[in-house]
Scaffold this active site. Sequence first.
Site, mmCIF file in Angstrom:
data_model
loop_
_atom_site.group_PDB
_atom_site.id
_atom_site.type_symbol
_atom_site.label_atom_id
_atom_site.label_comp_id
_atom_site.label_asym_id
_atom_site.label_seq_id
_atom_site.Cartn_x
_atom_site.Cartn_y
_atom_site.Cartn_z
ATOM 1 N N TYR A 1 14.193 -5.442 15.805
ATOM 2 C CA TYR A 1 14.054 -5.177 14.282
ATOM 3 C C TYR A 1 15.098 -5.766 13.631
ATOM 4 O O TYR A 1 14.758 -6.756 12.635
ATOM 5 C CB TYR A 1 14.042 -3.551 13.906
ATOM 6 C CG TYR A 1 13.917 -3.611 12.619
ATOM 7 C CD1 TYR A 1 12.847 -3.302 11.978
ATOM 8 C CD2 TYR A 1 15.160 -3.062 11.726
ATOM 9 C CE1 TYR A 1 12.680 -3.091 10.585
ATOM 10 C CE2 TYR A 1 14.986 -2.645 10.512
ATOM 11 C CZ TYR A 1 13.721 -2.782 9.867
ATOM 12 O OH TYR A 1 13.534 -2.619 8.480
ATOM 13 N N SER B 1 16.933 -6.127 5.647
ATOM 14 C CA SER B 1 17.365 -4.898 5.875
ATOM 15 C C SER B 1 18.828 -5.053 6.109
ATOM 16 O O SER B 1 19.288 -6.102 6.555
ATOM 17 C CB SER B 1 16.885 -4.211 7.158
ATOM 18 O OG SER B 1 17.488 -3.157 7.608
ATOM 19 N N THR C 1 10.979 6.534 2.943
ATOM 20 C CA THR C 1 9.569 6.159 3.055
ATOM 21 C C THR C 1 9.229 6.595 4.484
ATOM 22 O O THR C 1 9.864 7.143 5.109
ATOM 23 C CB THR C 1 9.422 4.703 3.011
ATOM 24 O OG1 THR C 1 10.043 4.211 4.366
ATOM 25 C CG2 THR C 1 10.141 4.203 1.881
ATOM 26 N N ALA D 1 5.652 -6.137 3.653
ATOM 27 C CA ALA D 1 5.048 -5.749 5.097
ATOM 28 C C ALA D 1 5.803 -5.569 6.089
ATOM 29 O O ALA D 1 6.655 -6.652 6.330
ATOM 30 C CB ALA D 1 4.061 -6.560 5.338
ATOM 31 N N LYS E 1 14.906 -9.254 10.907
ATOM 32 C CA LYS E 1 15.303 -9.176 9.462
ATOM 33 C C LYS E 1 16.380 -10.155 9.545
ATOM 34 O O LYS E 1 16.402 -10.717 8.392
ATOM 35 C CB LYS E 1 15.932 -7.706 9.297
ATOM 36 C CG LYS E 1 14.782 -6.698 9.244
ATOM 37 C CD LYS E 1 13.820 -6.919 8.313
ATOM 38 C CE LYS E 1 12.951 -5.839 8.005
ATOM 39 N NZ LYS E 1 11.796 -6.282 7.020
ATOM 40 N N SER F 1 0.744 -1.196 0.029
ATOM 41 C CA SER F 1 0.132 -0.055 -0.078
ATOM 42 C C SER F 1 0.685 1.298 0.082
ATOM 43 O O SER F 1 0.458 2.333 -0.282
ATOM 44 C CB SER F 1 -0.838 -0.068 1.342
ATOM 45 O OG SER F 1 -0.189 0.034 2.375
HETATM 46 P P1 NAP Z 1 6.262 1.549 5.144
HETATM 47 O O1 NAP Z 1 6.329 2.528 4.180
HETATM 48 O O2 NAP Z 1 5.916 1.825 6.466
HETATM 49 O O3 NAP Z 1 5.558 0.468 4.536
HETATM 50 C C1 NAP Z 1 5.147 -0.583 5.264
HETATM 51 C C2 NAP Z 1 4.179 -1.469 4.522
HETATM 52 O O4 NAP Z 1 4.009 -2.547 5.393
HETATM 53 C C3 NAP Z 1 2.836 -0.828 4.453
HETATM 54 O O5 NAP Z 1 2.246 -1.097 3.109
HETATM 55 C C4 NAP Z 1 1.925 -1.299 5.567
HETATM 56 O O6 NAP Z 1 0.505 -1.201 5.284
HETATM 57 C C5 NAP Z 1 2.514 -2.690 5.571
HETATM 58 N N1 NAP Z 1 2.357 -3.427 6.715
HETATM 59 C C6 NAP Z 1 2.720 -3.189 8.182
HETATM 60 N N2 NAP Z 1 2.197 -3.714 9.098
HETATM 61 C C7 NAP Z 1 1.514 -4.854 8.528
HETATM 62 C C8 NAP Z 1 0.648 -5.969 8.765
HETATM 63 N N3 NAP Z 1 0.635 -6.507 10.272
HETATM 64 N N4 NAP Z 1 -0.069 -6.847 8.031
HETATM 65 C C9 NAP Z 1 -0.181 -6.331 6.566
HETATM 66 N N5 NAP Z 1 0.726 -5.084 6.100
HETATM 67 C C10 NAP Z 1 1.237 -4.425 6.998
HETATM 68 O O7 NAP Z 1 8.012 1.107 5.138
HETATM 69 P P2 NAP Z 1 8.693 0.850 3.961
HETATM 70 O O8 NAP Z 1 10.100 1.404 4.406
HETATM 71 O O9 NAP Z 1 8.278 0.811 2.795
HETATM 72 O O10 NAP Z 1 9.182 -0.674 4.607
HETATM 73 C C11 NAP Z 1 8.868 -1.853 3.622
HETATM 74 C C12 NAP Z 1 9.879 -3.126 4.094
HETATM 75 O O11 NAP Z 1 11.099 -2.675 3.847
HETATM 76 C C13 NAP Z 1 9.701 -3.404 5.400
HETATM 77 O O12 NAP Z 1 9.894 -4.822 5.756
HETATM 78 C C14 NAP Z 1 11.033 -2.675 6.136
HETATM 79 O O13 NAP Z 1 11.398 -3.279 7.333
HETATM 80 C C15 NAP Z 1 11.833 -2.622 5.012
HETATM 81 N N6 NAP Z 1 13.032 -1.773 5.032
HETATM 82 C C16 NAP Z 1 12.727 -0.596 4.841
HETATM 83 C C17 NAP Z 1 13.860 0.142 4.977
HETATM 84 C C18 NAP Z 1 13.751 1.730 4.934
HETATM 85 O O14 NAP Z 1 14.770 2.517 4.922
HETATM 86 N N7 NAP Z 1 12.606 2.346 4.441
HETATM 87 C C19 NAP Z 1 15.190 -0.311 5.098
HETATM 88 C C20 NAP Z 1 15.520 -1.461 5.290
HETATM 89 C C21 NAP Z 1 14.326 -2.129 5.166
HETATM 90 P P3 NAP Z 1 -0.493 -1.035 6.386
HETATM 91 O O15 NAP Z 1 0.140 -0.163 7.303
HETATM 92 O O16 NAP Z 1 -1.720 -0.359 5.496
HETATM 93 O O17 NAP Z 1 -0.916 -2.385 6.982
#
Ligand code: NAP
Length: 244
Positions: free
Chosen positions: A155, A142, A190, A91, A159, A11
């Site tokens: 966290y 991550s 994000t 997610a 991961k 989303s």
């Molecule tokens: P984000 O913008 O907060 O998006 C997170 C997504 O996960 C949203 O679509 C959220 O949708 C969904 N979500 C969270 N809890 C959920 C649940 N219980 N059931 C179903 N959906 C769920 O974060 P992002 O940065 O894009 O992160 C995406 C992935 O990349 C994550 O696994 C994060 O740990 C990883 N990551 C991110 C970064 C970074 O710097 N941004 C770095 C390393 C890894 P809803 O809230 O609508 O449920």
Amino acid sequence: MSRLCVVCGGSKGIGRAVSRLLAEKGFRVTVLSRNQDAARATVTSLKGGRYRAYLKGLCSPGIAQRLQEVQKTFENIQNTCGNISYLVNAAGINKDSLLLRARPEDMVSVLHTNLLGSMLTSRAALRSMLRARGGAIVNIGSVVGLKGNSGQCVYSASKAGLEGFTRSLAKEVASRNVRVNLLAPGFIRTDMTAGLSEEEGARSIPLGRLGEPEEVAQAVLFLLLSPYVTGQVLAVDGGLQLAM
Ligand code: NAP
């Protein structure tokens, strides 16, 4: 009919960028997340995005209930959209704090959403892939799971767990032509990194800037479509792990 990809956490953020790129490339895409309005908005914005489904409760109480809910959601997708060829587990949540200050309920929700949630969705999607003798899963880990980070013990553990899960599942399903890989982003712009100072973040990254969700999406596409790559960890981090 083009191949179907389920994007968990599609989303917003990285998952939304993945959904958009896949739709542009002609995949059929199903977006899952808790917030139905956000999932619907993403699907509406997809090129040719006609399919949608919603997954509540990657983190609801009771493992048996959760397993059933996830299983039911994937059966519903399969019945309405057809065979699932690809799964992207994006997610995820973070509730950062020093371990001594971490609230037990936060520890549980991070582990359940990031690690157990990906196991349940992989398990549910695999039935379809094994039957078709082909498919691919990309888990989003991550660099913090690879290198560790103060204030992110839980966290990081969630991961790091995904890394072991990815390698093990890759071994389990390779003979059926199903591939499983882990993509490890660094700091990506994000909602999850909204609290991070741009300047401070960029200073620690060899390429000198945060990454964009679209740059992660390109690497996800590479892993989904590379027929001879499985059990791998691909860091997409502007070189951050070199400096950690
Ligand atoms: P984000 O913008 O907060 O998006 C997170 C997504 O996960 C949203 O679509 C959220 O949708 C969904 N979500 C969270 N809890 C959920 C649940 N219980 N059931 C179903 N959906 C769920 O974060 P992002 O940065 O894009 O992160 C995406 C992935 O990349 C994550 O696994 C994060 O740990 C990883 N990551 C991110 C970064 C970074 O710097 N941004 C770095 C390393 C890894 P809803 O809230 O609508 O449920």
